[in-house]
Enzyme design. Structure first.
Site, PDB file in Angstrom:
ATOM      1  N   ASP A   1       0.105  -7.622   1.668  1.00 41.08           N
ATOM      2  CA  ASP A   1       0.573  -6.237   1.696  1.00 41.08           C
ATOM      3  C   ASP A   1       2.100  -6.156   1.743  1.00 41.08           C
ATOM      4  O   ASP A   1       2.696  -5.748   2.734  1.00 41.08           O
ATOM      5  CB  ASP A   1      -0.041  -5.519   2.903  1.00 41.08           C
ATOM      6  CG  ASP A   1       0.110  -4.013   2.819  1.00 41.08           C
ATOM      7  OD1 ASP A   1       0.581  -3.521   1.777  1.00 41.08           O
ATOM      8  OD2 ASP A   1      -0.255  -3.326   3.795  1.00 41.08           O
TER       9      ASP A   1
ATOM     10  N   HIS B   1       0.814  -1.224   0.000  1.00 42.55           N
ATOM     11  CA  HIS B   1       0.000   0.000   0.000  1.00 42.55           C
ATOM     12  C   HIS B   1       0.846   1.272   0.000  1.00 42.55           C
ATOM     13  O   HIS B   1       0.338   2.350  -0.288  1.00 42.55           O
ATOM     14  CB  HIS B   1      -0.990  -0.005   1.181  1.00 42.55           C
ATOM     15  CG  HIS B   1      -0.396   0.280   2.522  1.00 42.55           C
ATOM     16  ND1 HIS B   1      -0.160  -0.705   3.453  1.00 42.55           N
ATOM     17  CD2 HIS B   1      -0.019   1.438   3.106  1.00 42.55           C
ATOM     18  CE1 HIS B   1       0.331  -0.161   4.553  1.00 42.55           C
ATOM     19  NE2 HIS B   1       0.429   1.139   4.368  1.00 42.55           N
TER      20      HIS B   1
ATOM     21  N   SER C   1       4.531   2.651   7.971  1.00 44.26           N
ATOM     22  CA  SER C   1       4.209   1.479   7.175  1.00 44.26           C
ATOM     23  C   SER C   1       5.382   1.068   6.298  1.00 44.26           C
ATOM     24  O   SER C   1       5.984   1.895   5.616  1.00 44.26           O
ATOM     25  CB  SER C   1       2.988   1.753   6.291  1.00 44.26           C
ATOM     26  OG  SER C   1       1.839   1.947   7.070  1.00 44.26           O
TER      27      SER C   1
END
Length: 374
Positions: A122, A92, A198
């Protein structure tokens, strides 16, 4: 008579040998028993080698954690996986782009190309030719983390590079869905994941090995979720061996990712001040100094800045509040500082006030003052 003489001589020889052995044992064996065991020395050396200092782990890991920036200004994190210059991150973070900018801990910028990305898991890999030949982070390829393991979450939350949050693995085998990805058997961690974290590594604080990829944060409480690195090794290695010729389209959902959350100038400013003191606590004066604005730096050399904090052993933030007006923000922090003074340690309280605003698109501490309080 001859036999008697032979018998006497034999007896004397036996007694002599016995006395020699007795005194040898008495004088020599105790000394050998009290001498340092070679096995003990080897064991001690091994224990010292296995026990790595926390600051050493952080210092080494930070060098190999990068900030990933997209053309639209979006930010994420990643970490160097091998000596080919391949960086692992979340899907992402780099969804629907091919070219990204990778910024290292010493602010060097490199061009990177996405060579692999999943529509279901992911994870993605970015190849950065400029980092080829750099020694990567150690990867825990043969073991999973367990509940209670002390971990570090590293990345660039809120765009602030080289930030470390500490915690433990507070849960394992967690399953969740954040469209379009399915997270299966992931770690739940007490180290919070903020915007920009992230894709950064989850690191064992004792060994420095990467256990997982920090991927999502909870809207409530200091909870994060990290994908175990063991579960995605085949994907990563596959893309490294055979890069994707065409990247698939990833239809991101609108909820769940830490970087999708809305943050105010007050939030960013409070984080900046907290990061400033965290850097001081780690003895990372270079990073702390880099957070100052140009006008503050012009009147304060790095040497004087560092010298002003050498007697500060630790800083604890007791209270923190922020107010903004337009593009400017004021942060007031009540801190407790453990300081060296005349050979002893004292605890002092201060009220510190910082003026904060953007400078060249980066939030900076423009000025600051401290008032000692009771």
């Amino acid at each position: 008579m001859k036999k008697w003489i032979i018998s006497l001589i034999s007896t004397i020889l036996v007694w002599g040998a016995g006395l020699f052995v007795f005194f040898y044992i008495k004088e020599t064996i105790p000394n050998k028993l009290t001498a340092t065991s070679e096995l003990t020395v080897e064991a001690t050396a091994t224990e010292e080698k296995d026990s790595t200092d926390l600051k050493e782990v952080i210092h080494h890991t930070q060098k190999l954690v990068v900030k990933i920036q997209l053309a639209d200004g979006s930010l994420g994190s990643g970490f160097l996986y091998n000596n080919k210059g391949d960086v692992v991150t979340n899907a992402h973070v780099v969804a629907n782009v091919k070219d990204v900018t990778v910024i290292t801990s010493d602010s060097k910028e490199f061009s990177g190309t996405v060579i692999g990305i999943s529509q279901e898991t992911d994870v993605a890999v970015v190849r950065v030719p400029g980092l080829e030949g750099t020694e990567p982070l150690p990867i825990a390829k043969n073991r999973k983390g367990e509940i209670g393991d002390e971990v570090l979450a590293l990345g660039s939350p809120l765009g602030l590079q080289n930030t470390v949050t500490t915690g433990i693995i507070s849960g394992v085998d967690r399953d969740l869905d954040i469209e379009p990805f399915h997270y299966e058997d992931v770690y739940q961690i007490s180290a919070p994941i903020a915007p920009g974290n992230s894709g950064g590594p989850l690191v064992d604080s004792k060994t420095g090995e990467v256990l997982g990829i920090n991927s999502a944060g909870s809207e409530k409480g200091a909870i994060g979720f990290s994908i175990p690195i063991m579960s995605i090794l085949s994907l990563i290695e596959g893309w490294i061996q055979t890069p994707m010729a065409t990247l698939p389209q990833v239809n991101l959902g609108t909820e769940g990712y830490a970087y999708d959350e809305e943050y105010s100038l007050e939030d960013y400013s409070s984080y900046l001040v907290a990061y400033f003191y965290e850097s001081l606590n780690y003895g990372d004066y270079v990073t702390a100094y880099s957070l100052l604005g140009s006008s503050w730096k012009s009147g304060l050399t790095y040497e004087n800045f560092r010298g002003g904090y050498l007697d500060t052993l630790s800083v604890t933030i007791d209270d923190l509040s922020a107010k903004s007006s337009g593009d400017n923000s004021t942060v007031v922090a009540i801190i407790s500082a453990e300081e060296r003074s005349n050979g002893s340690t004292i605890l002092s309280k201060y009220k510190t006030t910082y003026e904060i605003r953007y400078e060249n698109d980066q939030l900076k501490l423009i000025s600051g003052k401290a008032e000692k309080i009771n």
